[in-house]
Design a protein around this motif. Structure first.
Motif, PDB file in Angstrom:
ATOM      1  N   GLY A   1       0.791  -1.224   0.000  1.00 36.04           N
ATOM      2  CA  GLY A   1       0.000   0.000   0.000  1.00 36.04           C
ATOM      3  C   GLY A   1       0.816   1.263   0.000  1.00 36.04           C
ATOM      4  O   GLY A   1       0.594   2.157  -0.817  1.00 36.04           O
ATOM      5  N   SER A   2       1.788   1.348   0.868  1.00 38.36           N
ATOM      6  CA  SER A   2       2.437   2.638   1.045  1.00 38.36           C
ATOM      7  C   SER A   2       3.422   2.971  -0.059  1.00 38.36           C
ATOM      8  O   SER A   2       3.830   4.104  -0.192  1.00 38.36           O
ATOM      9  N   VAL A   3       3.828   1.995  -0.844  1.00 36.82           N
ATOM     10  CA  VAL A   3       4.707   2.343  -1.960  1.00 36.82           C
ATOM     11  C   VAL A   3       4.126   1.931  -3.302  1.00 36.82           C
ATOM     12  O   VAL A   3       4.624   2.346  -4.325  1.00 36.82           O
ATOM     13  N   GLY A   4       3.096   1.150  -3.293  1.00 34.98           N
ATOM     14  CA  GLY A   4       2.578   0.652  -4.554  1.00 34.98           C
ATOM     15  C   GLY A   4       1.480   1.493  -5.159  1.00 34.98           C
ATOM     16  O   GLY A   4       0.921   1.147  -6.184  1.00 34.98           O
ATOM     17  N   GLY A   5       1.153   2.611  -4.548  1.00 34.59           N
ATOM     18  CA  GLY A   5       0.117   3.464  -5.098  1.00 34.59           C
ATOM     19  C   GLY A   5      -1.272   3.069  -4.635  1.00 34.59           C
ATOM     20  O   GLY A   5      -2.249   3.730  -4.952  1.00 34.59           O
ATOM     21  N   GLU A   6      -1.375   1.988  -3.871  1.00 35.24           N
ATOM     22  CA  GLU A   6      -2.677   1.578  -3.355  1.00 35.24           C
ATOM     23  C   GLU A   6      -3.090   2.521  -2.231  1.00 35.24           C
ATOM     24  O   GLU A   6      -2.244   3.024  -1.491  1.00 35.24           O
ATOM     25  N   PHE A   7      -4.383   2.741  -2.106  1.00 35.70           N
ATOM     26  CA  PHE A   7      -4.867   3.647  -1.067  1.00 35.70           C
ATOM     27  C   PHE A   7      -4.524   3.109   0.319  1.00 35.70           C
ATOM     28  O   PHE A   7      -4.676   1.924   0.603  1.00 35.70           O
ATOM     29  N   VAL A   8      -4.059   3.986   1.178  1.00 35.43           N
ATOM     30  CA  VAL A   8      -3.766   3.621   2.567  1.00 35.43           C
ATOM     31  C   VAL A   8      -4.569   4.546   3.475  1.00 35.43           C
ATOM     32  O   VAL A   8      -4.589   5.757   3.252  1.00 35.43           O
ATOM     33  N   PRO A   9      -5.279   3.986   4.477  1.00 39.33           N
ATOM     34  CA  PRO A   9      -6.021   4.868   5.385  1.00 39.33           C
ATOM     35  C   PRO A   9      -5.074   5.823   6.090  1.00 39.33           C
ATOM     36  O   PRO A   9      -3.904   5.495   6.322  1.00 39.33           O
ATOM     37  N   SER A  10      -5.574   6.984   6.426  1.00 38.05           N
ATOM     38  CA  SER A  10      -4.698   7.980   7.052  1.00 38.05           C
ATOM     39  C   SER A  10      -5.481   8.759   8.095  1.00 38.05           C
ATOM     40  O   SER A  10      -6.710   8.706   8.149  1.00 38.05           O
ATOM     41  N   MET A  11      -4.755   9.469   8.908  1.00 42.79           N
ATOM     42  CA  MET A  11      -5.402  10.340   9.880  1.00 42.79           C
ATOM     43  C   MET A  11      -5.816  11.639   9.199  1.00 42.79           C
ATOM     44  O   MET A  11      -5.201  12.055   8.225  1.00 42.79           O
ATOM     45  N   ARG A  12      -6.831  12.247   9.716  1.00 42.83           N
ATOM     46  CA  ARG A  12      -7.307  13.495   9.120  1.00 42.83           C
ATOM     47  C   ARG A  12      -6.290  14.595   9.369  1.00 42.83           C
ATOM     48  O   ARG A  12      -5.534  14.565  10.338  1.00 42.83           O
ATOM     49  N   SER A  13      -6.296  15.570   8.479  1.00 44.10           N
ATOM     50  CA  SER A  13      -5.390  16.696   8.635  1.00 44.10           C
ATOM     51  C   SER A  13      -5.627  17.368   9.984  1.00 44.10           C
ATOM     52  O   SER A  13      -6.762  17.689  10.344  1.00 44.10           O
ATOM     53  N   GLY A  14      -4.598  17.546  10.745  1.00 40.86           N
ATOM     54  CA  GLY A  14      -4.725  18.179  12.053  1.00 40.86           C
ATOM     55  C   GLY A  14      -5.177  17.233  13.145  1.00 40.86           C
ATOM     56  O   GLY A  14      -5.316  17.632  14.300  1.00 40.86           O
ATOM     57  N   SER A  15      -5.375  15.956  12.800  1.00 41.82           N
ATOM     58  CA  SER A  15      -5.824  14.996  13.803  1.00 41.82           C
ATOM     59  C   SER A  15      -4.763  14.808  14.882  1.00 41.82           C
ATOM     60  O   SER A  15      -3.568  14.808  14.607  1.00 41.82           O
ATOM     61  N   THR A  16      -5.209  14.636  16.093  1.00 43.49           N
ATOM     62  CA  THR A  16      -4.281  14.357  17.189  1.00 43.49           C
ATOM     63  C   THR A  16      -4.302  12.874  17.557  1.00 43.49           C
ATOM     64  O   THR A  16      -3.691  12.477  18.542  1.00 43.49           O
ATOM     65  N   LEU A  17      -5.001  12.070  16.759  1.00 44.16           N
ATOM     66  CA  LEU A  17      -5.077  10.643  17.035  1.00 44.16           C
ATOM     67  C   LEU A  17      -3.672  10.049  17.046  1.00 44.16           C
ATOM     68  O   LEU A  17      -2.917  10.173  16.094  1.00 44.16           O
ATOM     69  N   GLY A  18      -3.330   9.400  18.133  1.00 44.32           N
ATOM     70  CA  GLY A  18      -2.005   8.840  18.270  1.00 44.32           C
ATOM     71  C   GLY A  18      -1.014   9.790  18.916  1.00 44.32           C
ATOM     72  O   GLY A  18       0.084   9.387  19.275  1.00 44.32           O
ATOM     73  N   PHE A  19      -1.356  11.047  19.019  1.00 40.65           N
ATOM     74  CA  PHE A  19      -0.447  12.035  19.597  1.00 40.65           C
ATOM     75  C   PHE A  19      -0.914  12.519  20.964  1.00 40.65           C
ATOM     76  O   PHE A  19      -0.108  12.826  21.830  1.00 40.65           O
ATOM     77  N   GLU A  20      -2.215  12.645  21.121  1.00 41.85           N
ATOM     78  CA  GLU A  20      -2.744  13.134  22.384  1.00 41.85           C
ATOM     79  C   GLU A  20      -3.694  12.087  22.960  1.00 41.85           C
ATOM     80  O   GLU A  20      -4.327  11.333  22.216  1.00 41.85           O
ATOM     81  N   PRO A  21      -3.840  12.029  24.279  1.00 41.48           N
ATOM     82  CA  PRO A  21      -4.716  11.024  24.885  1.00 41.48           C
ATOM     83  C   PRO A  21      -6.170  11.187  24.443  1.00 41.48           C
ATOM     84  O   PRO A  21      -6.645  12.297  24.196  1.00 41.48           O
ATOM     85  N   LEU A  22      -6.846  10.053  24.330  1.00 41.09           N
ATOM     86  CA  LEU A  22      -8.277  10.056  24.036  1.00 41.09           C
ATOM     87  C   LEU A  22      -9.051  10.058  25.349  1.00 41.09           C
ATOM     88  O   LEU A  22      -8.560   9.585  26.372  1.00 41.09           O
ATOM     89  N   SER A  23     -10.271  10.549  25.300  1.00 33.43           N
ATOM     90  CA  SER A  23     -11.162  10.342  26.434  1.00 33.43           C
ATOM     91  C   SER A  23     -11.830   8.979  26.229  1.00 33.43           C
ATOM     92  O   SER A  23     -11.863   8.461  25.113  1.00 33.43           O
TER      93      SER A  23
END
Lengths: 308, 165
Positions: free
Chosen positions: A207-229
């Motif tokens: 996916g990440s090098v073959g041009g296949e779509f890879v899911p991603s975080m939204r622009s400005g998302s803090t998912l994975g960076f800041e704690p979730l409630s």
């Protein structure tokens, strides 16, 4: 002035000047070290071929120290503890076993860590090889060695999660643990899709090098960076023409809300039926395309606050 | 500053010839993509080191510098995906550290920095390096159709931004 002309002029003006004086000469020690490492890796691979073959025969070539999230006595097993609604058809195929999928992921990581590029290439699925091409794989293999290969001595926990794909049995292998990346020790998670084809499991990694779509975080998302409630909904960018889902602590969930955003993208949201428990959780965003292609993005998250 | 024009591709006799021909241009290009000339230089140097190690094979490729570019872009973008680096990047969000004239093309550069990384990469490879769609596709490991989509969306976003500003 056209946008193209403005861009050409602005980029030419803004690109920083680069002084290459002496850079080639300064690189020489690093080049010599890289040559030495390469020779050692090739020598190691060739010299240990017989040993590796023997180990493979007894099914013991695995990531050193890896912890299998399974019960050997009841193999094959689906290592998922469901606390919410059952996953969508998250049934294990009768054959082959999930443990074999874990093994191929382990072998792939071990090959990368040993610098065995040919061995890693041989473990890729037909899809992956066709999508990447051998020269494309060679171009990114250093990144893979430093990325996935860094799991080789980390003793990660391995978990196989079956995904319902019409075209072929598919298991997402999730690696979790503490590893060293670029000199930094961190809690980390990776995911490797595997598919069963031609009678054996292969790594479906393109996916990440073959041009296949890879899911991603939204622009400005803090998912994975800041704690979730504990009651946080998970939002990400999925594929408009694919089946989007998320693996939550080993539980494959496709009961998502999906809104088309145009240009092949979809806004995807999954809300937990019950609050997350406090602590670290592993999320793997998944897209299953009509072709059967599966791409993933692993995101470790920390939940703070009271949950169930 | 003198505009960058594409050079006729040479058949490099050695990694050093390839380096002398293309190093500076590649670093400038990746600095535009990543916003940091030091990280760009690290990525390009790492790619050249790999080219040295695998030179016997790479020298037979039709486009050895294309291979180096692809490796360098991949290294740069992978590094930027790293959570810690990304968190730091979000915190600092400043313009490229070395620019001859920070005021030059500021609107376009600001707009460029706001683009998703794949759109930004495609735009830099097209409008700075002057690569064809096929060459950009090879550099980014995506299809030519995807390149067209990235460029279309980049131009649309940049046009909107420039109209507003």
């Amino acid at each position: 002035m056209s946008i193209e002309s403005q861009l050409e002029r602005a980029l030419a003006d803004a690109a920083p000047p680069v002084d290459e004086t002496g850079v080639w000469e300064q690189m020489q020690p690093r080049i010599r070290r890289a040559h030495r490492r390469h020779r050692i890796a090739v020598g190691f691979t060739a010299g240990s071929a017989v040993v590796v073959a023997a180990i493979t025969l007894i099914g013991a070539l695995r990531i050193p120290g890896a912890v299998r999230d399974r019960d050997p006595a009841s193999e094959p097993a689906v290592p998922v503890t469901t606390t919410e609604a059952p996953p969508e058809k998250a049934e294990e195929p009768e054959s082959p076993s999930i443990n074999d999928a874990l093994d191929v992921a382990s072998n792939w990581v071990a090959a990368l860590a040993a610098g065995d590029v040919d061995g890693a290439w041989e473990l890729l699925s037909d899809h992956s090889r066709q999508s990447i091409g051998r020269d494309g794989f060679d171009a990114v293999v250093t990144e893979l060695e430093e990325g996935f290969g860094s799991w080789a001595n980390a003793g990660p926990t391995l978990r196989g999660v079956p995904i319902d794909v019409a075209t072929t049995p598919t298991v997402v292998v999730i690696l979790s643990g503490t590893r060293t990346v670029e000199g930094m020790v961190e809690e980390s998670t990776s995911a490797i899709p595997t598919v069963h084809e031609n009678g054996e499991w292969r790594v479906e990694w393109y996916g990440s090098v073959g041009g296949e779509f890879v899911p991603s975080m939204r622009s400005g998302s803090t998912l994975g960076f800041e704690p979730l409630s504990p009651t946080s909904a998970i939002e990400w960018v999925g594929a408009a023409d694919g089946r989007n889902g998320v693996i939550v602590d080993g539980d494959a969930r496709f009961d998502v809300e999906q809104t088309l955003e145009g240009e092949g993208l979809a806004h995807v949201m999954w809300a937990p039926a019950h609050p997350f428990a406090e602590g670290t959780h592993t999320l793997v965003l998944v897209v299953v395309r009509e072709s059967g292609a599966v791409t993933v993005l692993a995101v470790p998250v920390v939940v703070e606050g009271e949950g169930s | 500053m003198k505009r960058v024009t594409r050079q006729t591709r040479l058949s490099p006799a050695s990694p050093e010839v390839l380096f002398r021909n293309d190093y500076a241009r590649l670093v400038r290009s990746l600095a535009l993509v990543g916003g940091d000339v030091e990280e760009a230089a690290d990525a390009v140097q790492d790619a050249f080191i790999q080219a040295c190690v695998h030179w016997r094979r790479i020298s037979r490729y039709n486009d050895p510098v294309g291979w180096v570019r692809r490796v360098a872009i991949n290294r740069l973008l992978n590094r930027q995906r790293s959570m810690r680096r990304r968190a730091r990047a979000i915190a600092r969000l400043d313009p490229p550290k070395v620019a001859e004239d920070p005021a030059a093309g500021l609107d376009v550069m600001e707009a460029l920095r706001r683009l998703p990384v794949r759109q930004r990469t495609a735009a830099v490879l097209r409008y700075f390096e002057g690569l064809t769609t096929a060459e950009i596709a090879a550099a980014m490991n995506v299809s030519e159709g995807a390149v067209g989509s990235h460029l279309h969306r980049a131009r649309a976003a940049l046009r909107r931004h420039l109209e507003v500003s």
